[in-house]
Motif scaffolding. Structure first.
Motif, PDB file in Angstrom:
ATOM      1  N   GLY A   2      36.197  36.020  29.695  1.00  0.00           N
ATOM      2  CA  GLY A   2      35.512  37.012  29.036  1.00  0.00           C
ATOM      3  C   GLY A   2      35.602  38.505  29.393  1.00  0.00           C
ATOM      4  O   GLY A   2      36.523  38.834  29.302  1.00  0.00           O
ATOM      5  N   ASP A   3      34.402  39.078  29.856  1.00  0.00           N
ATOM      6  CA  ASP A   3      34.576  40.452  30.522  1.00  0.00           C
ATOM      7  C   ASP A   3      34.739  40.531  32.004  1.00  0.00           C
ATOM      8  O   ASP A   3      34.559  41.784  32.351  1.00  0.00           O
ATOM      9  N   SER A   4      35.006  39.569  32.575  1.00  0.00           N
ATOM     10  CA  SER A   4      35.347  39.534  33.967  1.00  0.00           C
ATOM     11  C   SER A   4      36.471  38.980  34.460  1.00  0.00           C
ATOM     12  O   SER A   4      36.999  38.094  33.904  1.00  0.00           O
ATOM     13  N   LEU A   5      37.121  39.422  35.501  1.00  0.00           N
ATOM     14  CA  LEU A   5      38.089  38.844  36.184  1.00  0.00           C
ATOM     15  C   LEU A   5      37.341  37.912  37.176  1.00  0.00           C
ATOM     16  O   LEU A   5      36.615  38.584  38.075  1.00  0.00           O
ATOM     17  N   VAL A   6      37.396  36.621  37.149  1.00  0.00           N
ATOM     18  CA  VAL A   6      36.781  35.899  38.145  1.00  0.00           C
ATOM     19  C   VAL A   6      37.863  35.500  39.303  1.00  0.00           C
ATOM     20  O   VAL A   6      38.978  34.805  38.970  1.00  0.00           O
ATOM     21  N   ALA A   7      37.441  35.524  40.428  1.00  0.00           N
ATOM     22  CA  ALA A   7      38.158  35.146  41.587  1.00  0.00           C
ATOM     23  C   ALA A   7      37.507  34.023  42.524  1.00  0.00           C
ATOM     24  O   ALA A   7      36.343  34.164  42.864  1.00  0.00           O
ATOM     25  N   TRP A   8      38.181  32.886  42.862  1.00  0.00           N
ATOM     26  CA  TRP A   8      37.474  32.016  43.886  1.00  0.00           C
ATOM     27  C   TRP A   8      38.198  32.123  44.940  1.00  0.00           C
ATOM     28  O   TRP A   8      39.386  31.889  45.218  1.00  0.00           O
ATOM     29  N   VAL A   9      37.303  32.220  46.150  1.00  0.00           N
ATOM     30  CA  VAL A   9      37.959  32.563  47.431  1.00  0.00           C
ATOM     31  C   VAL A   9      37.230  31.582  48.293  1.00  0.00           C
ATOM     32  O   VAL A   9      36.088  31.562  48.518  1.00  0.00           O
TER      33      VAL A   9
END
Length: 97
Positions: A2-9
């Motif tokens: 959507g409106d976000s860049l998601v990063a799983w760390v």
């Protein structure tokens, strides 16, 4: 997403003390111009796979390099009480649509 860049760390605590530091993301154009910086304090008391959502508002569609850095830098903790550790840095290319 959507409106976000998601990063799983994925973060793993080593040794017998919690890791206290800062996670920072920098979004750059292919030419190297910074379009967004974002950072937050982080504490790692046990192994964790942490989700970070970076707002994309105002970032035009296109290809970007996202630089990730985790370090022991913290403005809210006196440096005398910080356990030193080498920063970890990674860069990935993403497409914002």
């Amino acid at each position: 997403e959507g409106d976000s860049l998601v990063a799983w760390v994925a973060m793993t605590r080593e040794g017998n003390a919690a890791f206290l530091g800062t996670v920072a993301f920098t979004v750059r154009t292919p030419e190297g111009r910074v379009v967004r910086d974002w950072s937050t304090p982080v504490a790692v008391y046990y192994d964790v796979n942490r989700r970070f959502a970076l707002p994309l508002e105002g970032i035009p569609s296109g290809r970007y390099d996202v630089e990730f850095r985790i370090s022991t830098d913290r403005e809210d903790i006196d440096r005398r009480f910080v356990l030193p550790a080498e920063p970890i840095e990674r860069t990935v290319t993403v497409e914002v649509g």
